[in-house]
Design a protein around this motif. Structure first.
Motif, PDB file in Angstrom:
ATOM      1  N   UNK A 193      11.003 -15.886  13.545  1.00  0.00           N
ATOM      2  CA  UNK A 193      12.418 -15.806  13.189  1.00  0.00           C
ATOM      3  C   UNK A 193      12.608 -15.695  11.674  1.00  0.00           C
ATOM      4  N   UNK A 194      11.711 -16.309  10.906  1.00  0.00           N
ATOM      5  CA  UNK A 194      11.827 -16.307   9.448  1.00  0.00           C
ATOM      6  C   UNK A 194      11.064 -15.173   8.771  1.00  0.00           C
ATOM      7  N   UNK A 195      10.280 -14.432   9.512  1.00  0.00           N
ATOM      8  CA  UNK A 195       9.399 -13.422   8.918  1.00  0.00           C
ATOM      9  C   UNK A 195      10.138 -12.347   8.148  1.00  0.00           C
ATOM     10  N   UNK A 196      11.234 -11.853   8.689  1.00  0.00           N
ATOM     11  CA  UNK A 196      11.928 -10.750   8.012  1.00  0.00           C
ATOM     12  C   UNK A 196      12.468 -11.194   6.655  1.00  0.00           C
ATOM     13  N   UNK A 197      12.995 -12.413   6.564  1.00  0.00           N
ATOM     14  CA  UNK A 197      13.489 -12.919   5.278  1.00  0.00           C
ATOM     15  C   UNK A 197      12.330 -13.117   4.295  1.00  0.00           C
ATOM     16  N   UNK A 198      11.221 -13.636   4.800  1.00  0.00           N
ATOM     17  CA  UNK A 198      10.048 -13.859   3.961  1.00  0.00           C
ATOM     18  C   UNK A 198       9.524 -12.528   3.402  1.00  0.00           C
ATOM     19  N   UNK A 199       9.369 -11.544   4.261  1.00  0.00           N
ATOM     20  CA  UNK A 199       8.877 -10.222   3.855  1.00  0.00           C
ATOM     21  C   UNK A 199       9.838  -9.598   2.844  1.00  0.00           C
ATOM     22  N   UNK A 200      11.126  -9.659   3.123  1.00  0.00           N
ATOM     23  CA  UNK A 200      12.129  -9.112   2.208  1.00  0.00           C
ATOM     24  C   UNK A 200      12.033  -9.791   0.843  1.00  0.00           C
ATOM     25  N   UNK A 201      11.857 -11.104   0.834  1.00  0.00           N
ATOM     26  CA  UNK A 201      11.758 -11.847  -0.426  1.00  0.00           C
ATOM     27  C   UNK A 201      10.519 -11.492  -1.225  1.00  0.00           C
ATOM     28  N   UNK A 202       9.381 -11.456  -0.563  1.00  0.00           N
ATOM     29  CA  UNK A 202       8.121 -11.133  -1.247  1.00  0.00           C
ATOM     30  C   UNK A 202       8.164  -9.715  -1.807  1.00  0.00           C
ATOM     31  N   UNK A 203       8.526  -8.768  -0.970  1.00  0.00           N
ATOM     32  CA  UNK A 203       8.535  -7.369  -1.421  1.00  0.00           C
ATOM     33  C   UNK A 203       9.615  -7.116  -2.462  1.00  0.00           C
ATOM     34  N   UNK A 204      10.771  -7.751  -2.284  1.00  0.00           N
ATOM     35  CA  UNK A 204      11.829  -7.620  -3.283  1.00  0.00           C
ATOM     36  C   UNK A 204      11.394  -8.155  -4.635  1.00  0.00           C
ATOM     37  N   UNK A 205      10.667  -9.264  -4.650  1.00  0.00           N
ATOM     38  CA  UNK A 205      10.148  -9.828  -5.900  1.00  0.00           C
ATOM     39  C   UNK A 205       9.148  -8.896  -6.554  1.00  0.00           C
ATOM     40  N   UNK A 206       8.311  -8.284  -5.755  1.00  0.00           N
ATOM     41  CA  UNK A 206       7.321  -7.352  -6.299  1.00  0.00           C
ATOM     42  C   UNK A 206       8.017  -6.163  -6.952  1.00  0.00           C
ATOM     43  N   UNK A 207       9.021  -5.640  -6.273  1.00  0.00           N
ATOM     44  CA  UNK A 207       9.749  -4.501  -6.824  1.00  0.00           C
ATOM     45  C   UNK A 207      10.476  -4.903  -8.105  1.00  0.00           C
ATOM     46  N   UNK A 245       0.836  -1.201   0.000  1.00  0.00           N
ATOM     47  CA  UNK A 245       0.000   0.000   0.000  1.00  0.00           C
ATOM     48  C   UNK A 245       0.872   1.253   0.000  1.00  0.00           C
ATOM     49  N   UNK A 246       1.877   1.277   0.862  1.00  0.00           N
ATOM     50  CA  UNK A 246       2.730   2.468   0.952  1.00  0.00           C
ATOM     51  C   UNK A 246       3.544   2.699  -0.321  1.00  0.00           C
ATOM     52  N   UNK A 247       3.909   1.631  -1.029  1.00  0.00           N
ATOM     53  CA  UNK A 247       4.690   1.783  -2.255  1.00  0.00           C
ATOM     54  C   UNK A 247       3.829   2.139  -3.465  1.00  0.00           C
ATOM     55  N   UNK A 248       2.607   1.633  -3.505  1.00  0.00           N
ATOM     56  CA  UNK A 248       1.816   1.749  -4.729  1.00  0.00           C
ATOM     57  C   UNK A 248       0.604   2.668  -4.627  1.00  0.00           C
ATOM     58  N   UNK A 249      -0.075   2.702  -3.500  1.00  0.00           N
ATOM     59  CA  UNK A 249      -1.369   3.371  -3.436  1.00  0.00           C
ATOM     60  C   UNK A 249      -1.423   4.615  -2.558  1.00  0.00           C
ATOM     61  N   UNK A 250      -0.529   4.738  -1.632  1.00  0.00           N
ATOM     62  CA  UNK A 250      -0.558   5.863  -0.698  1.00  0.00           C
ATOM     63  C   UNK A 250      -0.355   7.186  -1.428  1.00  0.00           C
ATOM     64  N   UNK A 251      -0.973   8.241  -0.911  1.00  0.00           N
ATOM     65  CA  UNK A 251      -0.762   9.571  -1.487  1.00  0.00           C
ATOM     66  C   UNK A 251       0.702   9.975  -1.371  1.00  0.00           C
TER      67      UNK A 251
END
Length: 139
Positions: free
Chosen positions: A119-133, A91-97
Protein backbone atom coordinates in the motif's frame (compact mmCIF):
# COMPACT_ATOMS: atom_id res chain seq x y z
CA UNK A 1 5.05 -3.83 -28.26
CA UNK A 2 3.78 -3.09 -24.81
CA UNK A 3 6.46 -1.33 -22.80
CA UNK A 4 4.33 -1.55 -19.68
CA UNK A 5 4.16 -5.33 -20.06
CA UNK A 6 7.91 -5.44 -20.68
CA UNK A 7 8.51 -3.41 -17.51
CA UNK A 8 6.27 -5.72 -15.49
CA UNK A 9 8.20 -8.76 -16.68
CA UNK A 10 11.54 -7.02 -16.11
CA UNK A 11 10.63 -6.17 -12.50
CA UNK A 12 9.67 -9.78 -11.88
CA UNK A 13 12.98 -10.98 -13.33
CA UNK A 14 14.99 -8.39 -11.37
CA UNK A 15 13.23 -9.49 -8.18
CA UNK A 16 14.20 -13.11 -8.89
CA UNK A 17 17.80 -12.11 -9.54
CA UNK A 18 17.89 -10.09 -6.33
CA UNK A 19 16.82 -13.01 -4.17
CA UNK A 20 18.19 -16.08 -5.95
CA UNK A 21 21.96 -16.16 -6.11
CA UNK A 22 23.27 -18.08 -9.08
CA UNK A 23 20.28 -17.40 -11.31
CA UNK A 24 21.21 -15.74 -14.60
CA UNK A 25 19.21 -12.97 -16.19
CA UNK A 26 18.37 -15.34 -19.03
CA UNK A 27 16.98 -17.93 -16.59
CA UNK A 28 14.97 -15.33 -14.70
CA UNK A 29 13.48 -13.93 -17.90
CA UNK A 30 12.68 -17.39 -19.25
CA UNK A 31 10.81 -18.17 -16.02
CA UNK A 32 8.86 -14.93 -16.21
CA UNK A 33 8.01 -15.38 -19.89
CA UNK A 34 6.80 -18.92 -19.28
CA UNK A 35 4.41 -17.73 -16.55
CA UNK A 36 2.61 -15.39 -18.93
CA UNK A 37 -0.47 -16.64 -20.68
CA UNK A 38 -0.76 -15.86 -24.35
CA UNK A 39 1.87 -14.84 -26.81
CA UNK A 40 4.45 -12.25 -25.89
CA UNK A 41 5.85 -10.41 -28.88
CA UNK A 42 9.56 -10.64 -29.54
CA UNK A 43 9.89 -6.87 -29.26
CA UNK A 44 8.30 -6.93 -25.80
CA UNK A 45 10.63 -9.74 -24.75
CA UNK A 46 13.59 -7.87 -26.18
CA UNK A 47 12.70 -4.69 -24.31
CA UNK A 48 12.26 -6.61 -21.04
CA UNK A 49 15.64 -8.22 -21.59
CA UNK A 50 17.31 -4.87 -22.25
CA UNK A 51 15.79 -3.46 -19.04
CA UNK A 52 17.01 -6.39 -16.95
CA UNK A 53 20.49 -6.50 -18.44
CA UNK A 54 20.90 -2.73 -18.39
CA UNK A 55 19.77 -2.46 -14.78
CA UNK A 56 22.08 -5.29 -13.76
CA UNK A 57 25.03 -3.77 -15.65
CA UNK A 58 24.65 -0.46 -13.83
CA UNK A 59 23.59 -1.84 -10.46
CA UNK A 60 26.42 -0.41 -8.32
CA UNK A 61 25.95 3.14 -9.61
CA UNK A 62 22.17 2.89 -9.38
CA UNK A 63 22.34 1.63 -5.80
CA UNK A 64 24.61 4.58 -4.94
CA UNK A 65 21.95 7.01 -6.19
CA UNK A 66 19.31 5.31 -4.10
CA UNK A 67 21.51 5.08 -0.99
CA UNK A 68 22.52 8.74 -1.15
CA UNK A 69 18.91 9.88 -0.99
CA UNK A 70 17.36 7.34 1.32
CA UNK A 71 19.42 7.73 4.44
CA UNK A 72 16.65 6.39 6.65
CA UNK A 73 16.67 3.05 4.85
CA UNK A 74 19.69 1.09 3.76
CA UNK A 75 19.19 -0.35 0.29
CA UNK A 76 19.19 -3.92 1.58
CA UNK A 77 16.44 -3.07 4.08
CA UNK A 78 14.08 -1.71 1.42
CA UNK A 79 11.31 -3.98 0.22
CA UNK A 80 12.66 -6.05 -2.66
CA UNK A 81 9.94 -5.02 -5.06
CA UNK A 82 10.39 -1.32 -4.28
CA UNK A 83 14.16 -1.57 -4.60
CA UNK A 84 13.98 -3.22 -8.01
CA UNK A 85 11.32 -0.87 -9.37
CA UNK A 86 13.44 2.11 -8.33
CA UNK A 87 16.55 0.54 -9.84
CA UNK A 88 14.86 -0.03 -13.17
CA UNK A 89 13.41 3.50 -13.28
CA UNK A 90 16.82 5.01 -12.61
CA UNK A 91 18.27 2.85 -15.36
CA UNK A 92 15.63 4.14 -17.78
CA UNK A 93 16.28 7.77 -16.80
CA UNK A 94 20.07 7.72 -16.71
CA UNK A 95 21.62 4.77 -18.54
CA UNK A 96 19.24 3.45 -21.18
CA UNK A 97 19.97 4.19 -24.83
CA UNK A 98 16.40 5.50 -25.06
CA UNK A 99 16.34 7.57 -21.88
CA UNK A 100 12.91 8.31 -20.50
CA UNK A 101 11.93 11.74 -19.31
CA UNK A 102 11.91 11.70 -15.49
CA UNK A 103 8.15 12.33 -15.29
CA UNK A 104 7.41 9.36 -17.53
CA UNK A 105 9.84 7.07 -15.69
CA UNK A 106 8.44 8.04 -12.31
CA UNK A 107 4.85 7.56 -13.46
CA UNK A 108 5.66 4.11 -14.86
CA UNK A 109 7.49 3.16 -11.66
CA UNK A 110 4.60 4.33 -9.47
CA UNK A 111 2.17 2.25 -11.54
CA UNK A 112 4.42 -0.81 -11.16
CA UNK A 113 4.57 -0.19 -7.41
CA UNK A 114 0.77 -0.10 -7.26
CA UNK A 115 0.65 -3.44 -9.08
CA UNK A 116 3.46 -5.31 -7.33
CA UNK A 117 4.16 -3.47 -4.07
CA UNK A 118 2.45 -2.75 -0.81
CA UNK A 119 0.00 0.00 0.00
CA UNK A 120 2.91 2.36 0.73
CA UNK A 121 5.12 1.37 -2.21
CA UNK A 122 3.87 3.93 -4.71
CA UNK A 123 4.48 6.83 -2.30
CA UNK A 124 7.91 5.47 -1.41
CA UNK A 125 8.92 5.06 -5.08
CA UNK A 126 7.59 8.52 -5.94
CA UNK A 127 9.57 10.03 -3.05
CA UNK A 128 12.85 8.29 -3.85
CA UNK A 129 12.71 8.99 -7.58
CA UNK A 130 11.47 12.53 -7.07
CA UNK A 131 14.43 13.21 -4.76
CA UNK A 132 16.85 11.83 -7.31
CA UNK A 133 15.42 14.04 -10.02
CA UNK A 134 15.45 17.10 -7.74
CA UNK A 135 18.93 16.56 -6.28
CA UNK A 136 20.97 14.70 -8.87
CA UNK A 137 22.12 15.36 -12.38
CA UNK A 138 20.62 12.57 -14.51
CA UNK A 139 22.38 13.36 -17.77
Amino acid sequence: MSRRKAREMAVQALFQLDFNAGVTSEEALTAVFSEREGAISETTKSYAKSLVEGTQSNLAAIDNYISDLSREWKIDRMAGVDRNIARMAIYEMKYSEERLQPGVAINEAVELAKTFGTEDSSRFINGILGSIVKNKQLS
